[in-house]
Every structure is written in C-alpha cells, then in structure tokens.
Design a protein around this motif. Structure first.
Motif, mmCIF file in Angstrom:
data_model
loop_
_atom_site.group_PDB
_atom_site.id
_atom_site.type_symbol
_atom_site.label_atom_id
_atom_site.label_comp_id
_atom_site.label_asym_id
_atom_site.label_seq_id
_atom_site.Cartn_x
_atom_site.Cartn_y
_atom_site.Cartn_z
ATOM 1 N N GLY A 173 0.836 -1.192 0.000
ATOM 2 C CA GLY A 173 0.000 0.000 0.000
ATOM 3 C C GLY A 173 0.868 1.237 0.000
ATOM 4 O O GLY A 173 2.102 1.141 -0.104
ATOM 5 N N VAL A 174 0.208 2.414 0.118
ATOM 6 C CA VAL A 174 0.980 3.656 0.150
ATOM 7 C C VAL A 174 1.537 3.885 1.550
ATOM 8 O O VAL A 174 0.947 3.458 2.544
ATOM 9 C CB VAL A 174 0.135 4.886 -0.292
ATOM 10 N N LEU A 175 2.659 4.568 1.604
ATOM 11 C CA LEU A 175 3.322 4.760 2.896
ATOM 12 C C LEU A 175 2.974 6.112 3.497
ATOM 13 O O LEU A 175 2.734 7.099 2.792
ATOM 14 C CB LEU A 175 4.840 4.686 2.721
ATOM 15 N N CYS A 176 2.981 6.110 4.847
ATOM 16 C CA CYS A 176 2.940 7.352 5.591
ATOM 17 C C CYS A 176 4.090 7.191 6.572
ATOM 18 O O CYS A 176 3.988 6.404 7.504
ATOM 19 C CB CYS A 176 1.586 7.479 6.280
ATOM 20 N N MET A 178 -4.419 -7.271 2.139
ATOM 21 C CA MET A 178 -4.738 -7.338 3.574
ATOM 22 C C MET A 178 -4.979 -5.980 4.245
ATOM 23 O O MET A 178 -4.826 -5.853 5.467
ATOM 24 C CB MET A 178 -3.687 -8.140 4.347
ATOM 25 N N MET A 179 -5.395 -4.976 3.467
ATOM 26 C CA MET A 179 -5.840 -3.730 4.096
ATOM 27 C C MET A 179 -7.257 -3.942 4.638
ATOM 28 O O MET A 179 -8.045 -4.693 4.049
ATOM 29 C CB MET A 179 -5.870 -2.568 3.083
ATOM 30 N N THR A 212 -4.827 3.659 0.942
ATOM 31 C CA THR A 212 -4.539 2.594 -0.021
ATOM 32 C C THR A 212 -5.811 2.061 -0.679
ATOM 33 O O THR A 212 -5.789 1.609 -1.822
ATOM 34 C CB THR A 212 -3.783 1.442 0.698
ATOM 35 N N LEU A 213 -6.926 2.160 0.040
ATOM 36 C CA LEU A 213 -8.172 1.568 -0.472
ATOM 37 C C LEU A 213 -8.575 2.133 -1.833
ATOM 38 O O LEU A 213 -9.024 1.395 -2.708
ATOM 39 C CB LEU A 213 -9.315 1.776 0.535
ATOM 40 N N GLU A 214 -8.376 3.442 -1.988
ATOM 41 C CA GLU A 214 -8.767 4.063 -3.246
ATOM 42 C C GLU A 214 -7.936 3.499 -4.410
ATOM 43 O O GLU A 214 -8.462 3.237 -5.491
ATOM 44 C CB GLU A 214 -8.574 5.575 -3.126
#
Ligand code: PBG
Length: 327
Positions: free
Chosen positions: A130-133, A166-167, A142-144
C-alpha cells in the motif's frame, strides 16, 4: 481373531478404494498463477521456481494454449511492471502490464476465466502492499488505489478480482467502485486469511516484490492465530466477498476447515511459491517422489475443505486427474 470391524475390507483393491473415496476433485476447481512481465519476447524461467516462467504479453498466449489443452480453465494473473514508484501507479494504469495482458489474452483465449491479483507490492518502489505514511502502510489511503486497480482490471476484461493486500475494508471499497461502474456481477475472491509467511519467498523473487525495508507483519496475519482468521473471513463475507481464500495452504489447512465451517461461501486454498519450491528442490535431489507429493498436497487441501485450489502444479495435477491417479 473375532474382529467385527475390519477397515481393511474397504482397502482390498483399487476399485473398492476408489468407490469409497471421500474426496473428489475436478479440474474445474484448479487455478493457475501466471506472471506477465513488461517487455517483448520474454519467456524466462524463475530461478527459485523451476518450471515457472515470466511471460511478456506476446508470449503469454503460448502458455494459455498449454493450459487450455491441459483442461485448466482459470488463471490468476500477476503483473511485473518495468517501472515502479511510491504509489504503484502502474497497478491501475490503463496500459499497465496486467491490463495489456488481459486484453491480449481475452482476444486469443476468450473462454479461459481470468482472475487478477489486486495488490500494490509488485508496483511500489518500496515493495509494500500500500501507500506509505512515514514507514507505515497507510490503510485508508490505499483503499482508493486498490479499488482503482480492480476497476481497471475489470475494464480490461477480468472475470474476477482477488485482493491480496490485507488492508482493512478493501473488499467493501472494491465492491462499491465496481458496482458504481456497472460491474455488479463481477465476483471478488478475497485473500482474507493471508498470513505473514516465509513461504512467499520465491514469489517475491519472481515478482521483485520483496519489501525494501521492514516486513508485512503489520498487515498480514500472525501464524500463531486462527480465530483471527475467522474474524477476517467473516468481515470479508460481510463486505461482499464471494469466495474466501486461505494462504498459504499446506501449513494452514486447519484454517481451511474452520473457514469452511464458519462461512457459507466457497473456500479456496493457495499452495504458494515456497511450497512449490520445496517440492521441486527435494525432487531434484531425488529425495521425494515429486508427483506423489504434489498429489498428496492437493488431496489434503481438498480434504480439509477447499473447493478451489490455486497451484503452480495445475497442469500436472490436471493430468493426474485425467488419468485417474487422484480425484
Ligand atoms: C501479493 C501476493 C503475494 C503472493 C500472492 N499475492 C506475495 C506477498 O504477499 O508477499 C504470494 C504467492 C506465492 O508465494 O506463490 N501481491
């Protein structure tokens, strides 16, 4: 001896043994994982997965033909893009590797059933799903991207999408976007019960998707837990998942049985790259009988309750089923 009960009576010959088989398998339940890679004229063997290849879009049809000849009717498509970035933009690009592979495959083999793995890890420069923060994988953001990826796969011709990231909440998010775009009939197979497993090692090699730092333990499940797997499965069914997958297979067959009991949807088991690589390596040393081990692993997944089986051995298993050696 005055034995009333003699279980051996039903093991006396091949005909009666077959008659009383409790587990019946069918080729139609096999799914073959397939790697599409950017580039041209590529058919390269994956070093840690002997007998498995990465195919460029122009070479993919040759493998689809072999599958279809073997009677394997479904594939799970993975993409290996040339360019990766922070947000995995090639995952949802209209001309991304999976999208192009799907269009070509559909054109040439319209009757095969195309399922796509929906995830970010093959497409992100950092290799996380997913995308990181900071150093955290940011769930909601990440869902989008996952939904956009799933939609782009369906627009390119996918029959079914399979989120493997797995989000939390991704099944609901994907369902919502697909429905909004008129794809109400496209099923979702959720990798709902997916463990943080070392059995994925060869796959990450194959897809170049190993995380560049840390691990996947903050989103994939802890192998110590099983009730948590039921929670994941029930949540995903609630969110609209049509099929629940347990992954890996061999070391997690208890989950296959429990998910089967706890839900009323079909259960799939994914015999992953590490399972395949172990068998291949031991067989190469002549330490085990490859075909018999492959069959035994498949039978045990179905016996545990799987209705669907994902395996790199799909073609070989189909042959064994045809010849009546299992099933
Ligand atoms: C994630 C994904 C992985 C596999 C399937 N989908 C890798 C991972 O979670 O690291 C593993 C499959 C295998 O090992 O055969 N996109």
């Amino acid at each position: 001896m005055e034995l009333i009960k003699r279980p051996r009576r039903l093991r006396g010959g091949e005909t009666v043994r077959r008659m009383v088989r409790e587990t019946r398998m069918d080729k139609s339940s096999l799914i073959y994982p397939l790697f599409a890679i950017d580039g041209e004229n590529i058919e390269e063997e994956i070093p840690s997965m002997e007998g498995q290849y990465r195919y460029s879009v122009d070479r993919l049809p040759y493998e689809l033909e072999r599958l279809s000849k073997a009677g394997v009717s479904s594939v799970m498509l993975f993409g290996i893009p040339e360019h990766k970035d922070e947000v995995g933009s090639q995952a949802y690009a209209q001309d991304g590797i999976v999208q192009r592979a799907l269009r070509e495959a559909r054109k040439q083999f319209p009757d095969l059933y195309y399922i796509t793995d929906v995830c970010m890890c093959e497409y992100t420069s950092h290799g996380h799903c997913g995308v990181l923060c900071g150093h955290d994988v940011e769930n909601d953001g990440t869902l989008e991207l996952l939904s956009k990826t799933a939609l782009s796969h369906v627009q390119a011709g996918a029959d079914m999408v399979a989120p493997s990231d797995m989000m939390d909440g991704r099944v609901a998010a994907i369902r919502r976007l697909l429905d909004k775009n008129g794809y109400k009939e496209i099923p979702i197979m959720s990798y709902a019960v997916k463990y943080a497993s070392a059995f994925y090692g060869p796959f990450r090699d194959a897809a170049g998707s190993a995380p560049s730092f840390g691990d996947r333990k903050s989103y994939q499940m802890d192998p110590h837990n099983s009730r948590e797997g039921i929670k994941e499965a029930l949540m995903d069914v609630e969110e609209g998942a049509d099929i629940i997958m347990v992954k890996p297979a061999m070391s997690y067959l208890d989950l296959v049985t429990r998910v089967k009991e706890a839900t009323n949807v079909p259960v799939a088991a994914y015999s992953v790259s590490g399972e395949y690589a172990m068998v291949k390596a031991a067989a190469k040393m002549d330490w085990i009988d490859e075909e018999r081990i492959m069959c035994e692993m498949a039978v045990s997944a179905y016996r545990a309750g799987a209705q669907i089986y994902l395996t790199y051995y799909a073609k070989e298993l189909a042959k064994c089923m045809d010849e009546g050696r299992i099933g």
